[in-house]
Scaffold this motif. Sequence first.
Motif, PDB file in Angstrom:
ATOM      1  N   ARG A 448       1.125 -14.945   1.368  1.00 29.77           N
ATOM      2  CA  ARG A 448       0.679 -15.572   0.126  1.00 29.77           C
ATOM      3  C   ARG A 448       0.478 -17.055   0.384  1.00 29.77           C
ATOM      4  N   SER A 449      -0.632 -17.578  -0.062  1.00 30.78           N
ATOM      5  CA  SER A 449      -0.850 -19.016   0.092  1.00 30.78           C
ATOM      6  C   SER A 449      -1.305 -19.637  -1.209  1.00 30.78           C
ATOM      7  N   LEU A 450      -0.913 -20.885  -1.353  1.00 33.48           N
ATOM      8  CA  LEU A 450      -1.344 -21.706  -2.472  1.00 33.48           C
ATOM      9  C   LEU A 450      -2.109 -22.872  -1.870  1.00 33.48           C
ATOM     10  N   SER A 451      -3.324 -23.100  -2.352  1.00 28.73           N
ATOM     11  CA  SER A 451      -4.014 -24.266  -1.817  1.00 28.73           C
ATOM     12  C   SER A 451      -4.546 -25.122  -2.956  1.00 28.73           C
ATOM     13  N   ARG A 452      -4.601 -26.423  -2.693  1.00 26.81           N
ATOM     14  CA  ARG A 452      -5.029 -27.359  -3.734  1.00 26.81           C
ATOM     15  C   ARG A 452      -5.952 -28.400  -3.127  1.00 26.81           C
ATOM     16  N   ARG A 457      -5.589 -31.036  -7.476  1.00 30.05           N
ATOM     17  CA  ARG A 457      -4.327 -31.750  -7.559  1.00 30.05           C
ATOM     18  C   ARG A 457      -4.295 -32.634  -8.796  1.00 30.05           C
ATOM     19  N   ASP A 460      -3.609 -30.542 -11.725  1.00 24.26           N
ATOM     20  CA  ASP A 460      -2.452 -29.666 -11.569  1.00 24.26           C
ATOM     21  C   ASP A 460      -2.846 -28.192 -11.541  1.00 24.26           C
ATOM     22  N   ASP A 483      -2.912 -22.422 -13.083  1.00 24.61           N
ATOM     23  CA  ASP A 483      -1.942 -23.480 -13.255  1.00 24.61           C
ATOM     24  C   ASP A 483      -1.022 -23.524 -12.036  1.00 24.61           C
ATOM     25  N   SER A 485       2.035 -24.425 -11.648  1.00 29.93           N
ATOM     26  CA  SER A 485       3.374 -23.866 -11.831  1.00 29.93           C
ATOM     27  C   SER A 485       3.310 -22.344 -11.875  1.00 29.93           C
ATOM     28  N   LEU A 488       3.132 -21.206  -8.279  1.00 27.72           N
ATOM     29  CA  LEU A 488       4.453 -21.229  -7.650  1.00 27.72           C
ATOM     30  C   LEU A 488       5.299 -20.061  -8.130  1.00 27.72           C
ATOM     31  N   ARG A 489       5.184 -19.775  -9.431  1.00 28.29           N
ATOM     32  CA  ARG A 489       5.971 -18.683  -9.990  1.00 28.29           C
ATOM     33  C   ARG A 489       5.573 -17.347  -9.354  1.00 28.29           C
ATOM     34  N   ALA A 491       4.102 -16.891  -6.407  1.00 32.74           N
ATOM     35  CA  ALA A 491       4.518 -16.889  -5.000  1.00 32.74           C
ATOM     36  C   ALA A 491       6.009 -16.580  -4.887  1.00 32.74           C
ATOM     37  N   GLU A 492       6.792 -17.094  -5.837  1.00 32.14           N
ATOM     38  CA  GLU A 492       8.233 -16.886  -5.797  1.00 32.14           C
ATOM     39  C   GLU A 492       8.591 -15.444  -6.163  1.00 32.14           C
TER      40      GLU A 492
ATOM     41  N   MET B   1       6.888 -25.600 -18.336  1.00 28.39           N
ATOM     42  CA  MET B   1       7.003 -25.898 -16.907  1.00 28.39           C
ATOM     43  C   MET B   1       5.663 -26.381 -16.369  1.00 28.39           C
ATOM     44  N   THR B   7       9.066 -27.308 -11.243  1.00 33.95           N
ATOM     45  CA  THR B   7       8.686 -26.134 -10.468  1.00 33.95           C
ATOM     46  C   THR B   7       9.148 -26.238  -9.026  1.00 33.95           C
ATOM     47  N   LEU B  10      11.417 -23.668  -7.862  1.00 33.69           N
ATOM     48  CA  LEU B  10      10.962 -22.282  -7.785  1.00 33.69           C
ATOM     49  C   LEU B  10      10.798 -21.824  -6.347  1.00 33.69           C
ATOM     50  N   LEU B  11      10.000 -22.558  -5.634  1.00 33.65           N
ATOM     51  CA  LEU B  11       9.737 -22.200  -4.254  1.00 33.65           C
ATOM     52  C   LEU B  11      10.684 -23.010  -3.383  1.00 33.65           C
ATOM     53  N   THR B 102      -7.777 -30.565   1.141  1.00 36.06           N
ATOM     54  CA  THR B 102      -7.292 -29.343   0.513  1.00 36.06           C
ATOM     55  C   THR B 102      -6.001 -28.960   1.206  1.00 36.06           C
ATOM     56  N   ALA B 103      -4.897 -29.073   0.465  1.00 42.33           N
ATOM     57  CA  ALA B 103      -3.600 -28.753   1.048  1.00 42.33           C
ATOM     58  C   ALA B 103      -3.297 -27.290   0.814  1.00 42.33           C
ATOM     59  N   THR B 104      -2.952 -26.580   1.879  1.00 35.80           N
ATOM     60  CA  THR B 104      -2.680 -25.149   1.761  1.00 35.80           C
ATOM     61  C   THR B 104      -1.269 -24.855   2.218  1.00 35.80           C
ATOM     62  N   ARG B 105      -0.545 -24.153   1.407  1.00 38.27           N
ATOM     63  CA  ARG B 105       0.808 -23.721   1.772  1.00 38.27           C
ATOM     64  C   ARG B 105       0.770 -22.221   1.950  1.00 38.27           C
ATOM     65  N   THR B 106       1.212 -21.734   3.094  1.00 34.90           N
ATOM     66  CA  THR B 106       1.171 -20.298   3.372  1.00 34.90           C
ATOM     67  C   THR B 106       2.564 -19.793   3.695  1.00 34.90           C
ATOM     68  N   LEU B 107       2.927 -18.678   3.068  1.00 39.53           N
ATOM     69  CA  LEU B 107       4.236 -18.088   3.307  1.00 39.53           C
ATOM     70  C   LEU B 107       4.071 -16.694   3.895  1.00 39.53           C
TER      71      LEU B 107
END
Lengths: 500, 168
Positions: A448-452, A457, A460, A483, A485, A488-489, A491-492, B1, B7, B10-11, B102-107
């Motif tokens: 799973r990835s989140l990118s911004r 940014r 948000d 959104d 948040s 993140l929710r 992904a968590e 939130m 947040t 959360l992670l 573009t910042a990417t976070r991968t888990l």
Amino acid sequence: MNDSRPPAAETVGPARLHPVWVLSAFANGVRNSIALFIGVGLSLRSQSGLVLLGGIAGLLLLILGYRLLQWLRTSYAAADGTVTLQTGILNRIERVVPVERIQNVNTVATPIDRLFGTLQLAIETAGTGERLTLETLSRDQAAALEGWIERQRTGRPEAQAAAQAGQEREQQPGTSLYVMSPSDLLAAGLTSGRVGPALALIAAAVRFGTDIVPERYWERLPFEPDDVSARSLVILLIVSALLAWLLSIASAFIAYWQFTLALEDDALIITTGLLDRRRIVIPRARIQAISMIEGPLRQPFGYASVMIESASRFAGELEDAGSQTLVPLMRRDAIPDLIARAAPGYHVDQDLTIEPLPRRALRRYLVASGRDGLLIIGAATLFFALLSRTPWWYGLALLPLVPLLMLYGYAQFRDAGWAIDSHDRLVVRRRSIDRITTITQRQRVQTRSLSRSIFQRRADLATITIKLAGRSARGTMRLVHLDMSDGLRIAERLRTLPRR
Amino acid sequence: MTTAENTATLLAPEPAHRLDRRAVSIWRFNNLLFALLLMLFVVAAAWLMIRVSDWDWLAISGGGVLILSLLLISWFQPEFAWRYWRFEVRDDEIDLKHGWLTATRTLVPISRVQHIDTRRGPVERHFGAATLVIHTAAGTVAIPALPEAQAASIATRITALANIHDDL
């Protein structure tokens, strides 16, 4: 791994394929060498008819002889926990598939197969994506091999007993989940979005036509091919659209003729097809996700199709490896019930509501689609400007495209959303052309990835990408501009629980 | 939130480790090599423009600006890329974060790892570094420019955590 295998003495083969193989391979060979036949025909044109006949007969005999040799030198066997296929007249090729690697065994029956009561067995393997196809086996041969694989895989005494009564089990169709009615088939054909392949076919036909058909026939057409006037272009467009539609109806009939879905042991069994009768086995444990697809012609009437993603790269239809149609057409409100019976693990809570994207995402969808429209117009204008014969402002005729694309952007925003139910099942809805709602389980999530981006940014917002096993397009669930948040929710919530 | 502070809990906290500084040199070298190739095209295009049109000044200044920006981007991009790269291999997950614009976070859950490749191209070998390519059923993720010893130890650790059977 379960080591309580049945006695190693049990083997199948080595045996040859069914002799009918020679016939279908011969037919294939002739079809593939049509160009060769034309060449022989043309080069012997000036000779007497006898020589021409002799040449063609010689060519046919050559192909037949080659296929016969191939058949003699092809054998399969199942022993010592592996299925082996040996092929090659001079260069011997041996392909070995260990039983643990076998994911499922699908069958296909071509028209020739159905004439002679034979079958093709496609043995799909996991991971490497290799496929072992045994073309043309008799039903007994196929049943023996399938039974052997089944026994080796399960290795349980009761499974052995069940497999010994294999013939009876063959007759038992399992629980029927869905049978496509003729009216459904017609409706599916009329509303199927299979225009893409049909258009490609038409384009190929047109190219073939312009290459083959002599000039003088073109002169008799209602319009001059050289002078691409607006009228002839419109006529051509309408005719090809109609043709594409007819072809798409035909292709739906060919693909979904007598489509049935049944549940047998812990596998979904699909049988379908007008020309090639296919039997597809999807073990329920291999299901990665289930998608409900509402095409633009279906959504207004409350109809949708259901696709299933499985980890195998080849289990699916040609269009999208790993994807398989579970139900070609069904009322949307009947789908949850079908999922509950076909794959209960993907039946989400009844009262689950899809969480929409935040309002501030709308502007970004509109800007992005409007920008795409302007880019297209810019490119078209440049194209016409460079083409000296046309005035540059022809490109501006595409201006109505901008509001249309922005409308599409709005639809994308409105339809995008997500939900997670009490059993951590993720639902993601988004629109490409169709509106696609995909359901998966937490256990199925690979990465799973989140990118911004810098713009996201500032607002948000974020883009979340959930990847499932396999390579299919629907195996990647992506939501743009949700959104941060919420991202993140999600992904968590989809975190893999620690193993014990 | 809605705020980041709420947040953040959360992670898991953002990945802790930076890449080795050698990454900058490796990327810079690769970038310059690629830029050199592009510059050849730019020079060829400018030369063609001078030959066939009267716009010499445009060809020269345009080509010059392009070449200069290529050089600048090739030189400074690795610095930014390095500054925004973070990684961490935790007991349950591999956590990567990278990207400047573009910042990417991968888990990647460790239990999803199928196998790991250690890749060393000629440039990386010269700097004594290696790229760890982590395969899952859904594709790959990579941690670039790790010192060889570290790459080996991370690979061993992930293998042990994921309980991958060494078939080879």
